[in-house]
Design a protein around this motif. Structure first.
Motif, PDB file in Angstrom:
ATOM      1  N   ARG A 194      -4.795  -8.099  -3.072  1.00 18.58           N
ATOM      2  CA  ARG A 194      -5.357  -7.452  -4.260  1.00 18.58           C
ATOM      3  C   ARG A 194      -4.818  -8.130  -5.528  1.00 18.58           C
ATOM      4  NH1 ARG A 194      -8.113  -2.880  -4.284  1.00 18.58           N
ATOM      5  NH2 ARG A 194      -7.401  -2.503  -2.142  1.00 18.58           N
TER       6      ARG A 194
ATOM      7  N   TRP B  26       1.953   2.354   4.835  1.00 12.91           N
ATOM      8  CA  TRP B  26       1.509   2.487   3.462  1.00 12.91           C
ATOM      9  C   TRP B  26       2.436   1.653   2.580  1.00 12.91           C
ATOM     10  CZ3 TRP B  26      -2.160   6.405   1.728  1.00 12.91           C
ATOM     11  CH2 TRP B  26      -2.639   7.226   2.760  1.00 12.91           C
TER      12      TRP B  26
ATOM     13  N   LEU C 197       1.834  -0.233  -4.732  1.00 15.31           N
ATOM     14  CA  LEU C 197       1.438  -1.498  -5.337  1.00 15.31           C
ATOM     15  C   LEU C 197       1.845  -1.527  -6.807  1.00 15.31           C
ATOM     16  CD1 LEU C 197      -2.154  -1.843  -3.828  1.00 15.31           C
ATOM     17  CD2 LEU C 197      -0.078  -3.021  -3.077  1.00 15.31           C
TER      18      LEU C 197
ATOM     19  N   GLU D  62      -1.978   1.063  -0.690  1.00 16.61           N
ATOM     20  CA  GLU D  62      -2.786   0.559   0.412  1.00 16.61           C
ATOM     21  C   GLU D  62      -2.213   1.058   1.732  1.00 16.61           C
ATOM     22  OE1 GLU D  62      -4.670  -3.628  -1.282  1.00 16.61           O
ATOM     23  OE2 GLU D  62      -2.853  -3.692  -0.071  1.00 16.61           O
ATOM     24  N   ARG D  63      -3.097   1.255   2.727  1.00 15.76           N
ATOM     25  CA  ARG D  63      -2.693   1.683   4.065  1.00 15.76           C
ATOM     26  C   ARG D  63      -3.190   0.648   5.075  1.00 15.76           C
ATOM     27  NH1 ARG D  63      -5.171   5.892   8.036  1.00 15.76           N
ATOM     28  NH2 ARG D  63      -3.367   6.536   9.293  1.00 15.76           N
ATOM     29  N   TYR D  64      -2.270   0.204   5.940  1.00 13.62           N
ATOM     30  CA  TYR D  64      -2.567  -0.824   6.925  1.00 13.62           C
ATOM     31  C   TYR D  64      -2.365  -0.284   8.339  1.00 13.62           C
ATOM     32  CZ  TYR D  64      -2.575  -4.264   3.150  1.00 13.62           C
ATOM     33  OH  TYR D  64      -2.874  -4.964   2.019  1.00 13.62           O
TER      34      TYR D  64
ATOM     35  N   LEU E 281      -6.208  -3.815   6.661  1.00 18.86           N
ATOM     36  CA  LEU E 281      -6.329  -2.888   5.542  1.00 18.86           C
ATOM     37  C   LEU E 281      -7.376  -1.847   5.877  1.00 18.86           C
ATOM     38  CD1 LEU E 281      -5.657  -2.061   2.616  1.00 18.86           C
ATOM     39  CD2 LEU E 281      -7.421  -3.665   1.857  1.00 18.86           C
TER      40      LEU E 281
ATOM     41  N   ASP F 138      -7.330   1.500   4.074  1.00 16.96           N
ATOM     42  CA  ASP F 138      -7.530   2.473   3.014  1.00 16.96           C
ATOM     43  C   ASP F 138      -6.845   1.992   1.740  1.00 16.96           C
ATOM     44  OD1 ASP F 138      -8.445   4.724   1.762  1.00 16.96           O
ATOM     45  OD2 ASP F 138      -7.157   6.146   2.827  1.00 16.96           O
ATOM     46  N   TYR F 139      -7.374   2.455   0.622  1.00 15.64           N
ATOM     47  CA  TYR F 139      -6.787   2.208  -0.695  1.00 15.64           C
ATOM     48  C   TYR F 139      -6.990   3.462  -1.531  1.00 15.64           C
ATOM     49  CZ  TYR F 139      -6.391   0.522  -5.535  1.00 15.64           C
ATOM     50  OH  TYR F 139      -6.049   0.369  -6.850  1.00 15.64           O
TER      51      TYR F 139
ATOM     52  N   ARG G 135      -6.468   4.906  -5.365  1.00 14.27           N
ATOM     53  CA  ARG G 135      -6.205   4.492  -6.744  1.00 14.27           C
ATOM     54  C   ARG G 135      -5.553   5.621  -7.526  1.00 14.27           C
ATOM     55  NH1 ARG G 135      -7.888   0.471 -10.350  1.00 14.27           N
ATOM     56  NH2 ARG G 135      -7.969   1.122 -12.531  1.00 14.27           N
TER      57      ARG G 135
END
Length: 283
Positions: free
Chosen positions: A182, A199, A202, A209-211, A217, A219-220, A222
């Protein structure tokens, strides 16, 4: 949840003992505790990178010069041990307690000079051992639910590393787990949920972000502020994320445009987290 304008909010954790979120402001040298009916702060004698609970009912703070015992009742700090080769230009940055009660933490040069940091573990005899080096801005660590994979972040290189963990805490097979793609985002504090997904906050990336355990990746989320630093699962079912943020490196114009920067945020998640561990070794 708390608009307190942290310069460098960090180290969020949920304590089920007092049903509270604890976190620090490294640059303002403060420890904070948030409950729905109470907000309290303590001044630390030095920059404080983290505060974590011990099994004996005390708290351990990672101060600039080393580990100290912290008493919330009196607000006093009692120095325990500095890491080996820890110079006056360095500070402790982030910490984690694994399932066996072992304390892991990182150090860095306070000026963010390259290569000045290390990853430590507090040993059963009360000394600190270097487990990995060098780092510029270490963050984490975190561990998979089965205790077999160890994650540690090198923020400056925008990479989260994975290691294999032996029963005695030895690390091996260091490899990149995720490289952050990102734009403008640097990985900060990591945490792992009950499904084994990682998680990462950032810094400069406006969220989390979730991996997946495979590094995909998935999920994100904001947030309304640019610098997100750390999250912790809390609440009765560990499905609420409490998130710290920072104003560090923001211009006066950016601070005015984003007045909630440095505040504590809360959001609900579908997947719960893992309970907080207490330090049981080395004290």
């Amino acid at each position: 949840m708390w608009d307190l304008g942290c310069e460098l909010g960090e180290g969020a954790l949920w304590s089920s003992l007092d049903e509270a979120v604890w976190f620090v402001d490294i640059k303002k040298r403060q420890i904070h505790r948030f409950r729905d009916d109470e907000r309290r702060s303590w001044q630390a004698p030095e920059q404080v990178g983290f505060v974590l609970p011990a099994a004996d009912g005390t708290w351990i703070a990672g101060l600039q010069s080393g580990l100290s015992r912290f008493d919330p009742e009196s607000g006093l700090f009692d120095r325990l041990v500095p890491p080996d080769d820890h110079g006056s230009s360095q500070r402790l940055n982030d910490g984690y307690v694994d399932f066996d009660g072992r304390l892991w933490f990182g150090s860095m040069n306070d000026s963010e000079a390259p290569g000045g940091g290390k990853l430590y573990r507090l040993l059963s005899d009360g000394t600190c051992r270097v487990l990995d080096a060098p780092y510029t801005i270490p963050n984490g660590p975190a561990m998979s639910p089965d205790g077999r994979t160890f994650y540690h972040t090198e923020t400056s290189e925008r990479v989260i590393y994975a290691f294999d963990v032996a029963a005695d805490g030895a690390l091996s097979n260091r490899r990149p787990f995720v490289r952050i793609a990102r734009a403008g985002a640097f990985p900060d504090g990591p945490l792992v949920d009950a499904e084994g997904c990682l998680w990462t906050a950032l810094f400069g990336g406006w969220g989390l972000e979730r991996y997946s355990p495979r590094g995909e990746l998935i999920d994100y989320i904001r947030l309304p502020v640019p610098n997100v630093t750390k999250a912790a699962f809390g609440g009765p079912d560990l499905s609420t994320l409490y998130v710290t943020t920072a104003r560090l490196h923001m211009s006066p114009a950016a601070r005015a445009a984003h007045p909630l920067a440095g505040g504590l945020f809360r959001l609900e998640t579908e997947v719960p987290g893992l309970p907080l561990n207490q330090i049981r070794q080395g004290l």
